[in-house]
Design a protein around this motif. Structure first.
Motif, PDB file in Angstrom:
ATOM      1  N   SER A  82      43.818  42.469  48.272  1.00  0.00           N
ATOM      2  CA  SER A  82      42.710  41.859  48.067  1.00  0.00           C
ATOM      3  C   SER A  82      42.059  42.774  48.305  1.00  0.00           C
ATOM      4  CB  SER A  82      43.102  40.959  49.019  1.00  0.00           C
ATOM      5  OG  SER A  82      43.942  42.142  50.342  1.00  0.00           O
ATOM      6  N   THR A  83      40.140  42.391  48.783  1.00  0.00           N
ATOM      7  CA  THR A  83      39.628  43.104  49.105  1.00  0.00           C
ATOM      8  C   THR A  83      39.046  42.824  50.789  1.00  0.00           C
ATOM      9  OG1 THR A  83      37.788  41.034  48.935  1.00  0.00           O
ATOM     10  CG2 THR A  83      37.981  42.312  46.659  1.00  0.00           C
ATOM     11  N   GLU A  84      38.471  44.001  50.882  1.00  0.00           N
ATOM     12  CA  GLU A  84      38.330  44.081  52.746  1.00  0.00           C
ATOM     13  C   GLU A  84      36.462  43.628  53.143  1.00  0.00           C
ATOM     14  OE1 GLU A  84      40.414  45.765  55.288  1.00  0.00           O
ATOM     15  OE2 GLU A  84      40.957  44.460  53.475  1.00  0.00           O
ATOM     16  N   ARG A  85      35.815  43.289  51.589  1.00  0.00           N
ATOM     17  CA  ARG A  85      34.454  42.810  51.364  1.00  0.00           C
ATOM     18  C   ARG A  85      33.577  41.925  50.993  1.00  0.00           C
ATOM     19  NH1 ARG A  85      29.805  44.843  54.187  1.00  0.00           N
ATOM     20  NH2 ARG A  85      30.480  47.116  54.832  1.00  0.00           N
ATOM     21  N   ALA A  86      32.736  40.428  51.566  1.00  0.00           N
ATOM     22  CA  ALA A  86      33.110  39.938  50.216  1.00  0.00           C
ATOM     23  C   ALA A  86      32.186  40.086  49.075  1.00  0.00           C
ATOM     24  CB  ALA A  86      31.997  39.059  50.985  1.00  0.00           C
ATOM     25  N   GLY A  87      32.286  39.936  48.213  1.00  0.00           N
ATOM     26  CA  GLY A  87      31.360  40.366  46.933  1.00  0.00           C
ATOM     27  C   GLY A  87      32.322  41.528  45.777  1.00  0.00           C
ATOM     28  N   ASP A  88      33.589  42.085  46.482  1.00  0.00           N
ATOM     29  CA  ASP A  88      34.168  43.082  46.178  1.00  0.00           C
ATOM     30  C   ASP A  88      34.889  42.407  44.340  1.00  0.00           C
ATOM     31  OD1 ASP A  88      32.925  44.751  47.728  1.00  0.00           O
ATOM     32  OD2 ASP A  88      34.123  45.389  48.685  1.00  0.00           O
ATOM     33  N   LEU A  89      35.403  41.273  44.784  1.00  0.00           N
ATOM     34  CA  LEU A  89      35.863  41.662  43.791  1.00  0.00           C
ATOM     35  C   LEU A  89      35.291  40.878  42.049  1.00  0.00           C
ATOM     36  CD1 LEU A  89      39.176  39.759  43.490  1.00  0.00           C
ATOM     37  CD2 LEU A  89      38.710  37.684  43.018  1.00  0.00           C
ATOM     38  N   ALA A  90      34.390  40.633  42.309  1.00  0.00           N
ATOM     39  CA  ALA A  90      33.225  40.970  40.996  1.00  0.00           C
ATOM     40  C   ALA A  90      33.396  42.586  40.816  1.00  0.00           C
ATOM     41  CB  ALA A  90      31.886  40.538  41.707  1.00  0.00           C
ATOM     42  N   LYS A  91      32.975  43.153  41.641  1.00  0.00           N
ATOM     43  CA  LYS A  91      33.386  44.535  41.401  1.00  0.00           C
ATOM     44  C   LYS A  91      34.722  44.970  40.748  1.00  0.00           C
ATOM     45  CE  LYS A  91      29.991  46.484  45.520  1.00  0.00           C
ATOM     46  NZ  LYS A  91      30.003  46.327  46.723  1.00  0.00           N
ATOM     47  N   VAL A  92      35.638  44.420  41.021  1.00  0.00           N
ATOM     48  CA  VAL A  92      36.805  44.774  40.326  1.00  0.00           C
ATOM     49  C   VAL A  92      36.852  44.558  39.027  1.00  0.00           C
ATOM     50  CG1 VAL A  92      39.534  43.927  39.843  1.00  0.00           C
ATOM     51  CG2 VAL A  92      37.775  44.924  42.739  1.00  0.00           C
ATOM     52  N   THR A  93      36.240  43.091  38.778  1.00  0.00           N
ATOM     53  CA  THR A  93      36.068  42.408  36.899  1.00  0.00           C
ATOM     54  C   THR A  93      35.361  43.546  36.270  1.00  0.00           C
ATOM     55  OG1 THR A  93      36.362  40.151  38.752  1.00  0.00           O
ATOM     56  CG2 THR A  93      35.670  40.015  36.147  1.00  0.00           C
ATOM     57  N   THR A  94      34.015  43.916  37.102  1.00  0.00           N
ATOM     58  CA  THR A  94      33.466  44.426  36.230  1.00  0.00           C
ATOM     59  C   THR A  94      34.561  45.890  35.287  1.00  0.00           C
ATOM     60  OG1 THR A  94      31.539  44.312  37.074  1.00  0.00           O
ATOM     61  CG2 THR A  94      31.465  46.521  36.058  1.00  0.00           C
ATOM     62  N   ARG A  95      35.106  46.975  36.629  1.00  0.00           N
ATOM     63  CA  ARG A  95      35.689  47.633  36.282  1.00  0.00           C
ATOM     64  C   ARG A  95      36.878  46.997  35.681  1.00  0.00           C
ATOM     65  NH1 ARG A  95      37.536  50.528  42.063  1.00  0.00           N
ATOM     66  NH2 ARG A  95      35.088  51.420  43.080  1.00  0.00           N
ATOM     67  N   LEU A  96      37.786  46.241  35.332  1.00  0.00           N
ATOM     68  CA  LEU A  96      39.407  45.666  35.026  1.00  0.00           C
ATOM     69  C   LEU A  96      37.481  45.333  32.942  1.00  0.00           C
ATOM     70  CD1 LEU A  96      40.617  42.761  36.546  1.00  0.00           C
ATOM     71  CD2 LEU A  96      41.241  44.890  35.440  1.00  0.00           C
ATOM     72  N   ALA A  97      36.650  45.271  33.237  1.00  0.00           N
ATOM     73  CA  ALA A  97      35.802  45.372  31.740  1.00  0.00           C
ATOM     74  C   ALA A  97      35.911  46.361  31.394  1.00  0.00           C
ATOM     75  CB  ALA A  97      34.833  44.204  31.633  1.00  0.00           C
ATOM     76  N   ALA A  98      35.887  47.575  31.665  1.00  0.00           N
ATOM     77  CA  ALA A  98      35.663  48.982  31.803  1.00  0.00           C
ATOM     78  C   ALA A  98      36.927  49.129  31.050  1.00  0.00           C
ATOM     79  CB  ALA A  98      35.609  49.973  32.255  1.00  0.00           C
ATOM     80  N   LEU A  99      38.017  48.689  32.004  1.00  0.00           N
ATOM     81  CA  LEU A  99      39.841  48.666  30.939  1.00  0.00           C
ATOM     82  C   LEU A  99      39.731  48.224  30.542  1.00  0.00           C
ATOM     83  CD1 LEU A  99      40.909  49.815  34.656  1.00  0.00           C
ATOM     84  CD2 LEU A  99      40.501  51.775  33.278  1.00  0.00           C
ATOM     85  N   GLY A 100      39.149  47.402  29.689  1.00  0.00           N
ATOM     86  CA  GLY A 100      39.336  46.766  28.324  1.00  0.00           C
ATOM     87  C   GLY A 100      40.004  44.685  28.647  1.00  0.00           C
ATOM     88  N   ILE A 101      40.049  44.927  29.966  1.00  0.00           N
ATOM     89  CA  ILE A 101      40.118  43.691  30.049  1.00  0.00           C
ATOM     90  C   ILE A 101      39.143  43.475  30.295  1.00  0.00           C
ATOM     91  CG2 ILE A 101      40.894  42.473  32.149  1.00  0.00           C
ATOM     92  CD1 ILE A 101      42.890  44.284  30.850  1.00  0.00           C
ATOM     93  N   THR A 102      38.453  42.408  29.275  1.00  0.00           N
ATOM     94  CA  THR A 102      36.973  41.540  29.090  1.00  0.00           C
ATOM     95  C   THR A 102      37.460  39.931  29.983  1.00  0.00           C
ATOM     96  OG1 THR A 102      37.068  41.138  26.861  1.00  0.00           O
ATOM     97  CG2 THR A 102      37.021  43.273  27.806  1.00  0.00           C
TER      98      THR A 102
END
Length: 311
Positions: A118-138
């Motif tokens: 889990s995240t510790e700050r509201a909004g960080d899950l969206a950042k994880v989604t962006t990172r996943l896209a960079a790993l090919g999980i779009t």
């Protein structure tokens, strides 16, 4: 905990940055600590596993566990489902155990397990989604979970993402972010925010851990299938864990908890070992047999809990 995956029902089940002193921290200290860990967006929150019936019943009725940890057997309703879990809760992390046939479908089987980070700050899950896209999980699978406290008035609980909407074989990994609305609801009995956007594990969990020996989970070892491992690895990488590939799986470190996943056949899947930190050092070694598991406490400020496969 139990949640519904998009288009089908599934079961799923708070680590901690190392802390030298127990007790509360002020908002300024918490803010500083959070800023220092910006690279890591996801942290071990909890895991669940289905153990054999003998062990599940022994855990549920263990007088020792009730003294050792903030231990609870609780029935929870969320997302239209109801489930009973056996919880050992620390300062920021916890683990949940089920017995065989406690859950529906494939999750009724021994060795089914899951991992929530889990995240510790509201909004960080969206950042994880962006990172996943960079790993090919779009196109990660998304799901929003609610909770009903028994009064028939559900509230938003948390959002989740998974790397795939495909059915897992035995191990379900997901990333989650608690809703600020959940913390704001007095029924949640959670703590005030310590910094802007605080949706942390420590805020979510009660402080009753301080009245027991168990503090947090520092290491977790689970057997997973090769397919489930492949679906888990990108999520841990996107969350900022340092992921090392071993000869038979991965070891992911970061945030105070190490997650070790061994690649196994389905029949070898499930929880193998849990390492725990203690609130204080103990002078002598205590060994407690709980069903087909062994909890070894001390000496020092650590404990090891190992799980045997059914005979």
């Amino acid at each position: 905990m139990l949640i519904r995956r998009t288009l089908r029902i599934i079961t799923v089940l708070t680590t901690t940055c190392t802390i030298a002193l127990a007790g509360s921290v002020g908002p300024a200290q918490a803010e500083e600590s959070h800023v220092s860990s910006q690279k890591q967006l996801l942290f071990y929150n909890h895991a669940y596993s289905v153990v054999d019936r003998e062990t599940a019943d022994a855990v549920e009725n263990s007088a020792y566990l009730r003294d050792f940890a903030n231990f609870e057997v609780r029935t929870t309703t969320g997302g239209g489902l109801t489930w009973k879990g056996r919880y050992l809760k620390g300062r920021e992390t916890y683990i949940e155990l089920f017995g065989e046939n406690d859950l529906p479908g494939q999750d009724a089987l021994y060795g089914s397990a899951g991992l929530g980070v889990s995240t510790e700050r509201a909004g960080d899950l969206a950042k994880v989604t962006t990172r996943l896209a960079a790993l090919g999980i779009t196109d990660p699978a998304r799901y929003r979970q609610t909770r009903d406290f028994g009064d028939g008035v559900p509230i938003p609980w948390f959002d989740t993402i998974r790397t795939t909407a495909a059915q897992y074989e035995a191990f379900d990994p997901w990333a989650m972010e608690y809703f600020p609305e959940y913390f704001a609801d007095p029924r949640s009995q959670t703590e005030p925010a310590s910094y802007t956007g605080d949706v942390s594990r420590e805020r979510y969990l009660p402080d009753a851990y301080a009245d027991h020996l168990m503090r947090d989970i520092t290491h977790l070892r689970i057997g997973v299938t090769a397919i489930d491992l492949a679906n888990t690895t990108p999520l841990l990488k996107a969350g900022g864990f340092d992921v090392t590939t071993t000869g038979g799986g991965i070891i992911a470190t970061g945030g105070g908890t190490t997650v070790q996943l061994d690649s196994v056949a389905r029949e070898g899947a499930g929880l193998k070992q849990v390492s725990l930190s203690l609130n204080r050092s103990v002078a002598t070694r205590h060994v407690e047999r709980i069903g087909r598991s062994t909890l070894t406490v001390g000496p020092g400020a650590r404990a090891e809990w190992t799980f045997d496969a059914p005979a």
